[in-house]
Write a protein that holds these residues in place. Structure first.
Motif, PDB file in Angstrom:
ATOM      1  N   ARG A 176       0.836  -1.185   0.000  1.00  0.00           N
ATOM      2  CA  ARG A 176       0.000   0.000   0.000  1.00  0.00           C
ATOM      3  C   ARG A 176       0.876   1.242   0.000  1.00  0.00           C
ATOM      4  NH1 ARG A 176      -5.262  -0.975   0.520  1.00  0.00           N
ATOM      5  NH2 ARG A 176      -5.897  -3.039   1.184  1.00  0.00           N
ATOM      6  N   ALA A 177       0.282   2.327  -0.439  1.00  0.00           N
ATOM      7  CA  ALA A 177       1.056   3.548  -0.608  1.00  0.00           C
ATOM      8  C   ALA A 177       1.304   4.237   0.730  1.00  0.00           C
ATOM      9  CB  ALA A 177       0.303   4.494  -1.544  1.00  0.00           C
ATOM     10  N   MET A 178       2.411   4.965   0.782  1.00  0.00           N
ATOM     11  CA  MET A 178       2.713   5.840   1.907  1.00  0.00           C
ATOM     12  C   MET A 178       1.693   6.972   1.957  1.00  0.00           C
ATOM     13  SD  MET A 178       6.103   8.258   2.336  1.00  0.00           S
ATOM     14  CE  MET A 178       7.231   6.883   2.136  1.00  0.00           C
ATOM     15  N   ARG A 179       1.343   7.445   3.147  1.00  0.00           N
ATOM     16  CA  ARG A 179       0.506   8.633   3.275  1.00  0.00           C
ATOM     17  C   ARG A 179       1.253   9.829   2.707  1.00  0.00           C
ATOM     18  NH1 ARG A 179       0.639  10.080   8.252  1.00  0.00           N
ATOM     19  NH2 ARG A 179      -1.112  11.542   8.172  1.00  0.00           N
ATOM     20  N   LEU A 180       0.511  10.680   1.998  1.00  0.00           N
ATOM     21  CA  LEU A 180       1.135  11.875   1.440  1.00  0.00           C
ATOM     22  C   LEU A 180       1.678  12.757   2.556  1.00  0.00           C
ATOM     23  CD1 LEU A 180       1.824  13.460  -1.087  1.00  0.00           C
ATOM     24  CD2 LEU A 180      -0.450  14.513  -0.979  1.00  0.00           C
ATOM     25  N   MET A 194       5.317   7.276  -3.860  1.00  0.00           N
ATOM     26  CA  MET A 194       4.701   6.828  -2.616  1.00  0.00           C
ATOM     27  C   MET A 194       5.005   5.376  -2.310  1.00  0.00           C
ATOM     28  SD  MET A 194       3.275   9.703  -2.007  1.00  0.00           S
ATOM     29  CE  MET A 194       2.198   9.378  -0.633  1.00  0.00           C
ATOM     30  N   LEU A 195       5.733   4.693  -3.200  1.00  0.00           N
ATOM     31  CA  LEU A 195       5.980   3.258  -3.012  1.00  0.00           C
ATOM     32  C   LEU A 195       7.425   2.936  -2.683  1.00  0.00           C
ATOM     33  CD1 LEU A 195       3.846   1.731  -5.890  1.00  0.00           C
ATOM     34  CD2 LEU A 195       3.300   1.830  -3.472  1.00  0.00           C
ATOM     35  N   GLY A 196       8.362   3.595  -3.306  1.00  0.00           N
ATOM     36  CA  GLY A 196       9.754   3.288  -3.026  1.00  0.00           C
ATOM     37  C   GLY A 196      10.602   3.309  -4.277  1.00  0.00           C
ATOM     38  N   THR A 197      11.866   3.048  -4.091  1.00  0.00           N
ATOM     39  CA  THR A 197      12.843   3.107  -5.164  1.00  0.00           C
ATOM     40  C   THR A 197      12.969   1.750  -5.845  1.00  0.00           C
ATOM     41  OG1 THR A 197      14.546   2.715  -3.499  1.00  0.00           O
ATOM     42  CG2 THR A 197      14.125   4.994  -4.102  1.00  0.00           C
ATOM     43  N   PRO A 198      13.608   1.699  -7.032  1.00  0.00           N
ATOM     44  CA  PRO A 198      13.674   0.441  -7.778  1.00  0.00           C
ATOM     45  C   PRO A 198      14.652  -0.552  -7.156  1.00  0.00           C
ATOM     46  CG  PRO A 198      14.925   2.143  -8.886  1.00  0.00           C
ATOM     47  CD  PRO A 198      14.210   2.815  -7.761  1.00  0.00           C
ATOM     48  N   ILE A 199      14.482  -1.800  -7.544  1.00  0.00           N
ATOM     49  CA  ILE A 199      15.373  -2.872  -7.122  1.00  0.00           C
ATOM     50  C   ILE A 199      16.237  -3.244  -8.315  1.00  0.00           C
ATOM     51  CG2 ILE A 199      15.524  -5.242  -6.250  1.00  0.00           C
ATOM     52  CD1 ILE A 199      12.735  -4.797  -5.020  1.00  0.00           C
ATOM     53  N   GLN A 231      13.504   9.383  -7.477  1.00  0.00           N
ATOM     54  CA  GLN A 231      12.963   8.982  -8.764  1.00  0.00           C
ATOM     55  C   GLN A 231      14.020   9.007  -9.871  1.00  0.00           C
ATOM     56  OE1 GLN A 231       8.945   9.671  -8.837  1.00  0.00           O
ATOM     57  NE2 GLN A 231       8.652   9.635 -11.027  1.00  0.00           N
ATOM     58  N   ALA A 232      15.274   8.934  -9.493  1.00  0.00           N
ATOM     59  CA  ALA A 232      16.354   8.918 -10.470  1.00  0.00           C
ATOM     60  C   ALA A 232      16.225   7.702 -11.384  1.00  0.00           C
ATOM     61  CB  ALA A 232      17.703   8.887  -9.753  1.00  0.00           C
ATOM     62  N   GLY A 233      16.363   7.933 -12.680  1.00  0.00           N
ATOM     63  CA  GLY A 233      16.280   6.847 -13.653  1.00  0.00           C
ATOM     64  C   GLY A 233      14.883   6.490 -14.098  1.00  0.00           C
ATOM     65  N   HIS A 234      13.889   7.217 -13.630  1.00  0.00           N
ATOM     66  CA  HIS A 234      12.500   6.865 -13.923  1.00  0.00           C
ATOM     67  C   HIS A 234      12.169   6.992 -15.401  1.00  0.00           C
ATOM     68  CE1 HIS A 234       8.045   7.419 -13.829  1.00  0.00           C
ATOM     69  NE2 HIS A 234       8.122   6.546 -12.840  1.00  0.00           N
ATOM     70  N   GLY A 235      12.602   8.083 -16.043  1.00  0.00           N
ATOM     71  CA  GLY A 235      12.298   8.264 -17.461  1.00  0.00           C
ATOM     72  C   GLY A 235      12.915   7.189 -18.329  1.00  0.00           C
ATOM     73  N   THR A 236      14.141   6.784 -18.010  1.00  0.00           N
ATOM     74  CA  THR A 236      14.806   5.708 -18.741  1.00  0.00           C
ATOM     75  C   THR A 236      14.057   4.397 -18.570  1.00  0.00           C
ATOM     76  OG1 THR A 236      16.950   6.813 -18.505  1.00  0.00           O
ATOM     77  CG2 THR A 236      16.990   4.431 -18.928  1.00  0.00           C
ATOM     78  N   ALA A 289      16.141  -3.159 -13.820  1.00  0.00           N
ATOM     79  CA  ALA A 289      15.651  -3.091 -12.450  1.00  0.00           C
ATOM     80  C   ALA A 289      14.183  -3.490 -12.417  1.00  0.00           C
ATOM     81  CB  ALA A 289      15.843  -1.686 -11.879  1.00  0.00           C
ATOM     82  N   ARG A 290      13.679  -3.742 -11.223  1.00  0.00           N
ATOM     83  CA  ARG A 290      12.259  -3.987 -10.994  1.00  0.00           C
ATOM     84  C   ARG A 290      11.689  -2.795 -10.232  1.00  0.00           C
ATOM     85  NH1 ARG A 290      13.799  -8.703  -8.575  1.00  0.00           N
ATOM     86  NH2 ARG A 290      12.708  -8.070  -6.656  1.00  0.00           N
TER      87      ARG A 290
END
Length: 372
Positions: free
Chosen positions: A5-9, A103-108, A174-179, A332-333
């Motif tokens: 579940r998502a983090m609270r804003l 709100m979920l986290g960084t990639p693996i 969010q580094a690398g998100h666009g790629t 990454a996942r």
């Protein structure tokens, strides 16, 4: 990440506001919760001067972009100030848009040239004629090996990812998100032409004025626009400046992530009637717990533990200027509705390539009114 579940804003803002001081969270955890830029109003171009004149005792200055900046003592009250004149003018706060994974986290990280982990097969280097262009409005775009040899790379150029803007030695949220998002598109539509436009910071933030300016710039230059960020508003209505720009995209398709708040509140621009809003599903096709849902959502696609192209800071790389970090390319996942939306954009691109109407997708499970 099943059932995550998502983090609270409110928790996210509390954690990061020291780094981003112009954030104002209105009505935390309430029915009108919205994140806005401190002391900023945005009006329809025709309303900027009348609004500024009516609010002149509260206005510090008007920027050439059309943003109306309030006096410092009113920096925390743009929602209330906008509401005072909204019945007469098309005006709203400058809403902050958050990238869907924020709100979920960084990639693996799962594989790269220095890790003995199998990676997915790179997409085939196709080129479609005539081209089908997908505009990706996101963070940066790096020269990942998956993109090598594609004509659009040289035609449109790159705006490389910013991986560590604060130079703390760790990648930004969010580094690398666009790629990563671009990799999902070409995995599913390898012959597509990508046109990249940076709108999101490496922390995963943007706002109404930035998104509207990008839509204006790209108008008439893409068949499909893909947005992976969005916002809630205190009125649950689309920010007027976004609605104005989206009304000019009637000859193209806009696809947007439905957001990761686990709510049915409208998330903009996804909930706009001219936009295809995409929710995320688990492997079994059920809506992911973190995904927004509701009657305004038009499509679903897998959004949990998605694998795609990624770029990261090399471990133990020295601290250098933002954008010049030592990089490693691999896969990454990551989970989020912003990784479901590019699948739908790719499906639409494949249909355009096959000379079908966008509504004639063969995969009706992926596009169409989902059961939420």
């Amino acid at each position: 990440m099943d059932n995550q579940r998502a983090m609270r804003l409110a928790d996210w803002v509390s954690r990061w506001q020291w780094r981003i001081p112009d954030l104002v969270l209105h009505d935390p955890d309430g029915p009108r919760e919205s994140l806005v830029r401190a002391g900023q109003l945005v009006a329809h171009p025709s309303a900027v001067r009348p609004v500024a004149d009516e609010l002149r005792r509260w206005v510090d200055r008007v920027e050439p972009t059309g943003r109306i900046l309030l006096r410092s003592e009113l920096r925390d009250r743009p929602v209330e100030i906008a509401a005072d004149v909204a019945d007469r003018w098309s005006v709203a706060p400058n809403h902050v848009h958050i990238g869907s994974p924020i709100m979920l986290g960084t990639p693996i990280w799962t594989g790269g040239p220095h890790l003995d982990v199998p990676a997915p097969r790179p997409p085939s280097p196709e080129t479609w004629h005539p081209p089908v262009t997908v505009a990706v409005l996101d963070t940066g775009l790096d020269p990942h090996p998956w993109f090598a040899g594609r004509r659009w790379l040289s035609e449109w150029g790159l705006q490389p990812e910013v991986l560590d803007n604060d130079l703390d030695g760790t990648p930004d949220r969010q580094a690398g998100h666009g790629t990563f998002v671009a990799g999902i598109v070409i995995q599913n539509a390898p012959g597509v032409t990508l046109r990249h436009h940076r709108v999101l910071s490496s922390m995963g933030l943007t706002d109404d004025t930035t998104i509207a300016a990008a839509l204006r710039t790209l108008r008439g230059q893409a068949d499909i626009a893909l947005l992976t960020s969005g916002c809630h508003t205190a009125t649950n209505e689309c920010p007027p400046i976004l609605a104005h720009e989206l009304d000019h995209w009637s000859d193209a398709t806009v696809v947007a992530a439905a957001g990761n708040g686990g709510t049915d509140r409208p998330f903009w621009p996804a909930a706009h009637p001219h936009v295809i809003a995409v929710a995320a599903t688990e492997d079994d096709g059920t809506i992911a717990a973190f995904s927004n849902r509701g009657p305004w959502v038009n499509a679903t696609a897998p959004g949990v533990d998605i694998t795609s192209s990624h770029v990261r800071l090399m471990p133990d790389s020295p601290t250098v200027a933002p954008g010049t970090e030592t990089r490693e390319y691999g896969v990454a996942r990551w989970s989020g509705t912003s990784f479901a939306a590019p699948k739908i954009a790719a499906d639409l691109a494949n249909n355009l390539h096959a000379n079908h109407r966008p509504s004639q997708l063969d995969d009706h499970h992926s596009l169409g009114q989902p059961t939420l």
